[in-house]
Design an enzyme around this catalytic site. Structure first.
Site, PDB file in Angstrom:
ATOM      1  N   GLU A   1      30.238   8.021  18.845  1.00 59.83           N
ATOM      2  CA  GLU A   1      30.807   8.999  19.765  1.00 59.83           C
ATOM      3  C   GLU A   1      32.299   9.111  19.493  1.00 59.83           C
ATOM      4  OE1 GLU A   1      31.594   6.918  23.977  1.00 59.83           O
ATOM      5  OE2 GLU A   1      29.512   6.787  23.349  1.00 59.83           O
TER       6      GLU A   1
ATOM      7  N   HIS B   1      26.754  -1.840  26.246  1.00 60.50           N
ATOM      8  CA  HIS B   1      25.338  -1.453  26.341  1.00 60.50           C
ATOM      9  C   HIS B   1      24.392  -2.641  26.226  1.00 60.50           C
ATOM     10  CE1 HIS B   1      26.597   2.726  24.504  1.00 60.50           C
ATOM     11  NE2 HIS B   1      26.988   2.600  25.768  1.00 60.50           N
TER      12      HIS B   1
ATOM     13  N   ASN C   1      23.351   6.197  23.533  1.00 62.15           N
ATOM     14  CA  ASN C   1      23.777   5.631  24.811  1.00 62.15           C
ATOM     15  C   ASN C   1      22.549   5.481  25.711  1.00 62.15           C
ATOM     16  OD1 ASN C   1      25.511   7.690  23.496  1.00 62.15           O
ATOM     17  ND2 ASN C   1      27.084   6.712  24.708  1.00 62.15           N
TER      18      ASN C   1
HETATM   19  P1  FAD Z   1      23.281  -1.609  35.956  1.00 64.51           P
HETATM   20  O1  FAD Z   1      23.675  -0.181  36.004  1.00 64.51           O
HETATM   21  O2  FAD Z   1      24.170  -2.564  35.241  1.00 64.51           O
HETATM   22  O3  FAD Z   1      23.074  -2.088  37.466  1.00 64.51           O
HETATM   23  C1  FAD Z   1      22.828  -3.417  37.818  1.00 64.51           C
HETATM   24  C2  FAD Z   1      23.437  -3.686  39.199  1.00 64.51           C
HETATM   25  O4  FAD Z   1      22.946  -4.933  39.690  1.00 64.51           O
HETATM   26  C3  FAD Z   1      24.951  -3.805  39.194  1.00 64.51           C
HETATM   27  O5  FAD Z   1      25.488  -2.940  40.175  1.00 64.51           O
HETATM   28  C4  FAD Z   1      25.223  -5.269  39.533  1.00 64.51           C
HETATM   29  O6  FAD Z   1      26.417  -5.484  40.277  1.00 64.51           O
HETATM   30  C5  FAD Z   1      23.994  -5.647  40.327  1.00 64.51           C
HETATM   31  N1  FAD Z   1      23.655  -7.073  40.273  1.00 64.51           N
HETATM   32  C6  FAD Z   1      23.620  -7.878  39.198  1.00 64.51           C
HETATM   33  N2  FAD Z   1      23.212  -9.108  39.522  1.00 64.51           N
HETATM   34  C7  FAD Z   1      22.966  -9.094  40.850  1.00 64.51           C
HETATM   35  C8  FAD Z   1      22.505 -10.079  41.788  1.00 64.51           C
HETATM   36  N3  FAD Z   1      22.200 -11.320  41.393  1.00 64.51           N
HETATM   37  N4  FAD Z   1      22.395  -9.733  43.092  1.00 64.51           N
HETATM   38  C9  FAD Z   1      22.699  -8.460  43.502  1.00 64.51           C
HETATM   39  N5  FAD Z   1      23.128  -7.489  42.650  1.00 64.51           N
HETATM   40  C10 FAD Z   1      23.247  -7.803  41.342  1.00 64.51           C
HETATM   41  N6  FAD Z   1      25.605   4.401  29.017  1.00 64.51           N
HETATM   42  C11 FAD Z   1      25.325   5.685  28.687  1.00 64.51           C
HETATM   43  O7  FAD Z   1      24.150   6.060  28.569  1.00 64.51           O
HETATM   44  N7  FAD Z   1      26.344   6.595  28.483  1.00 64.51           N
HETATM   45  C12 FAD Z   1      27.658   6.222  28.575  1.00 64.51           C
HETATM   46  O8  FAD Z   1      28.548   7.064  28.405  1.00 64.51           O
HETATM   47  C13 FAD Z   1      27.966   4.879  28.882  1.00 64.51           C
HETATM   48  N8  FAD Z   1      29.255   4.440  28.937  1.00 64.51           N
HETATM   49  C14 FAD Z   1      29.520   3.164  29.355  1.00 64.51           C
HETATM   50  C15 FAD Z   1      30.840   2.757  29.518  1.00 64.51           C
HETATM   51  C16 FAD Z   1      31.125   1.493  30.021  1.00 64.51           C
HETATM   52  C17 FAD Z   1      32.535   1.053  30.177  1.00 64.51           C
HETATM   53  C18 FAD Z   1      30.058   0.611  30.381  1.00 64.51           C
HETATM   54  C19 FAD Z   1      30.332  -0.760  30.945  1.00 64.51           C
HETATM   55  C20 FAD Z   1      28.749   1.013  30.210  1.00 64.51           C
HETATM   56  C21 FAD Z   1      28.466   2.272  29.695  1.00 64.51           C
HETATM   57  N9  FAD Z   1      27.145   2.705  29.540  1.00 64.51           N
HETATM   58  C22 FAD Z   1      26.885   3.984  29.145  1.00 64.51           C
HETATM   59  C23 FAD Z   1      26.005   1.794  29.788  1.00 64.51           C
HETATM   60  C24 FAD Z   1      25.282   2.062  31.120  1.00 64.51           C
HETATM   61  O9  FAD Z   1      26.201   2.151  32.167  1.00 64.51           O
HETATM   62  C25 FAD Z   1      24.268   0.923  31.348  1.00 64.51           C
HETATM   63  O10 FAD Z   1      23.356   0.927  30.268  1.00 64.51           O
HETATM   64  C26 FAD Z   1      23.495   1.086  32.651  1.00 64.51           C
HETATM   65  O11 FAD Z   1      24.356   1.102  33.746  1.00 64.51           O
HETATM   66  C27 FAD Z   1      22.460  -0.019  32.817  1.00 64.51           C
HETATM   67  O12 FAD Z   1      21.623   0.328  33.913  1.00 64.51           O
HETATM   68  P2  FAD Z   1      20.766  -0.771  34.674  1.00 64.51           P
HETATM   69  O13 FAD Z   1      19.993  -0.079  35.730  1.00 64.51           O
HETATM   70  O14 FAD Z   1      20.016  -1.567  33.659  1.00 64.51           O
HETATM   71  O15 FAD Z   1      21.825  -1.791  35.315  1.00 64.51           O
END
Ligand code: FAD
Length: 497
Positions: free
Chosen positions: A353, A438, A476
């Site tokens: 990207e 990621h 992504n």
């Molecule tokens: P998450 O979104 O990580 O959610 C998990 C949640 O669980 C979090 O809020 C956390 O606080 C909570 N949690 C964890 N452990 C516990 C616990 N024990 N008790 C209670 N709560 C808990 N992806 C893209 O597709 N496009 C992008 O442009 C992109 N840019 C990014 C830029 C950055 C800086 C970052 C950090 C990530 C980026 N990503 C991007 C990746 C994307 O955000 C993640 O892949 C995605 O959020 C993962 O989704 P998830 O549902 O697996 O978990």
């Protein structure tokens, strides 16, 4: 409250958790979501909910006394600074060999990410998750996810003329002159809002360098989409600043969930237990993996199989900058929202990207985050000595990703007569190879779980987040995480309720 009984409890409020909450609630199930981060709905003393990227403060990092900015240096100088320890929005979680950046708060990664909403090409998806019916994904669940997330595309005519995407047009020109496929990438940032920012009609967010520590305007995070819809059902309760520490079978059926309440300094102010009929692990790849590995090792969930903790990858993330000639200025005004990429996956194993460097001054730099087809996978394991969970990632594994990224940038540098920047990640360091944005895997679909995320060994426990995906998505990840969650919850609602 303490001692309550709930039909469905969801650990985490990112993509997987938000999809599960909405669909369960629509099916008539009362849902309790537990989120360790803040709710991010109250302005700070500056009147804004989220801190600016250029001026990180207490809100910016999860329980750190010094910032750990992904771009640690500028013109060779370190730019990190001291802050006070706070349950801030971005966690730079350190394992040996890699720092894993994650969002913390109601909305998970959607709060901090760049909003790039990419549906992978179908053949690549088939190679990553061969047990999933691709027809169903591309006919039903990817479209459902894109609609639910509010994905939109940039107006190409505007892209071609606006100052704030000059850096991306330079990226396009260089990619095309070297013969690479150049792609426009959809986003959940509202491009109509961004146009209004450029016109000076609304408060600026993307055009004020907001990214990483939250966007005060313009971006449709999960708070504005899935979670808003979930709240409207009246069946979803969210407890922010609550962290799940244990899940174990309850004597009376269902599961006993132990939860710590946190203050904004990270201290534990109360410990509660809730009994849940069904528990959905949606704590993200790292959060879910850490919980499952520990609960298996300590005997709380003895029935989990040996696949738990395995198949973790970094999506091949690696960053670099290129130094352009003076006639290829990238602009002092750069939209923080990336919207274009260079696709060299088939030939060189890299999808890059074109990222902003929103410093506010002309840098003559092009900056890129590459996703690469790395084969390396790490494993989480319980450390009885520390009571924590370790990851056996090897720093040297990133060389494979660097080589793949070089398939793009060595060629562009040769063609343009340019060189890599060496000042962005330390003193004379070209590659940002110490991190990932990621994290994926750790409870892989069809291995730790069945083909729909039901954990083996404990009926009523589900994984519904990025830990289901075996280490790589070729693009992504959040659209794929969302679409897979839509597919799995559909099946679970049909057959398990
Ligand atoms: P998450 O979104 O990580 O959610 C998990 C949640 O669980 C979090 O809020 C956390 O606080 C909570 N949690 C964890 N452990 C516990 C616990 N024990 N008790 C209670 N709560 C808990 N992806 C893209 O597709 N496009 C992008 O442009 C992109 N840019 C990014 C830029 C950055 C800086 C970052 C950090 C990530 C980026 N990503 C991007 C990746 C994307 O955000 C993640 O892949 C995605 O959020 C993962 O989704 P998830 O549902 O697996 O978990």
């Amino acid at each position: 409250g303490d001692g309550a009984r709930v039909p469905a409890l969801i650990i985490g409020s990112g993509y997987g958790g938000s999809v599960a909450a909405l669909r369960l609630a629509q099916a008539g199930v009362d849902v309790h979501m537990i989120e360790m981060g803040k709710s991010w709905d109250t302005p700070g003393s500056d009147g804004k909910i989220f801190a600016n990227t250029r001026t990180p403060d207490d809100r910016s990092f999860w329980l750190r006394t010094r910032t750990k900015q992904p771009l640690s240096n500028f013109l060779g100088f370190p730019i990190d600074k001291n802050v006070s320890r706070h349950t801030g929005i971005l966690d730079a979680e350190e394992f040996s060999g890699i720092t894993v950046y994650q969002g913390r708060g109601v909305g998970g990664g959607s709060l901090v990410n760049g909003g790039m909403a990419v549906t992978p090409n179908r053949e690549r998806f088939g190679a990553i998750l061969p047990s999933v019916d691709a027809d169903e994904m591309y006919d039903v669940y990817y479209p459902r996810a894109n609609a639910g997330l509010g994905v939109n595309e940039i107006d190409r005519a505007w892209f071609d003329t606006t100052d704030c995407y000059q850096y991306a047009r330079v990226g396009r020109k260089h990619a095309e002159r070297s013969g690479f496929d150049f792609v426009y990438v959809p986003n959940v940032y509202d491009f109509n809002y961004m146009k209004q920012e450029a016109a000076g009609n609304v408060p600026r967010s993307a055009l004020a360098a907001e990214i990483l520590y939250g966007n005060n305007h313009g971006k449709k995070s999960l708070q504005q989409t899935y979670l808003a819809q979930a709240a409207a059902t009246g069946r979803v309760t969210i407890s922010p600043l609550h962290r799940v520490t244990s899940v174990t079978p309850a004597p009376s059926g269902g599961y006993t969930v132990t939860i710590e309440q946190l203050n904004t300094g990270g201290g534990v102010t109360a410990t509660k237990t809730v009994t849940a009929g069904k528990v959905f692990f949606a704590a993200g790849s790292v959060g879910t993996s850490k919980l499952l590995v520990k609960l298996k090792a300590t005997g709380a969930l003895p029935g989990l199989n040996n696949e738990v903790g395995k198949g973790w990858g970094d999506n091949g993330n690696v960053m670099c900058g290129r130094a352009n000639h003076m006639w290829d200025a990238t602009g002092s005004l750069q939209s923080s929202i990336p919207t274009v990429g260079i696709d060299n996956w088939e030939e060189g194993g890299a999808f890059a990207e074109v990222a902003p460097l929103p410093t506010g001054i002309e840098t003559y730099a092009s900056f890129y985050l590459s996703i690469t087809n790395t084969p390396h996978r790490a494993q989480f394991s319980y450390n009885a000595g520390t009571g924590g969970v370790d990851l056996n990632w090897q720093t040297s594994w990133k060389q494979t990703s660097i080589d793949m990224a070089k398939s793009i940038f060595d060629k562009i540098n040769r063609k343009e007569g340019t060189i890599y920047r060496t000042d962005l990640f330390g003193f004379y360091k070209i590659w940002g190879d110490h991190l990932t944005y990621h994290p994926l895997g750790g409870a892989v679909l069809g291995k730790a779980t069945d083909n729909h995320g039901r954990l083996h060994g404990h009926p009523g426990l589900y994984v519904i987040d990025g830990s289901l995906i075996p280490g790589n998505t070729s693009v992504n990840p959040f659209v794929t995480i969302t679409a897979l969650a839509e597919r799995n919850i559909d099946k679970i609602i049909d057959t398990d309720l």
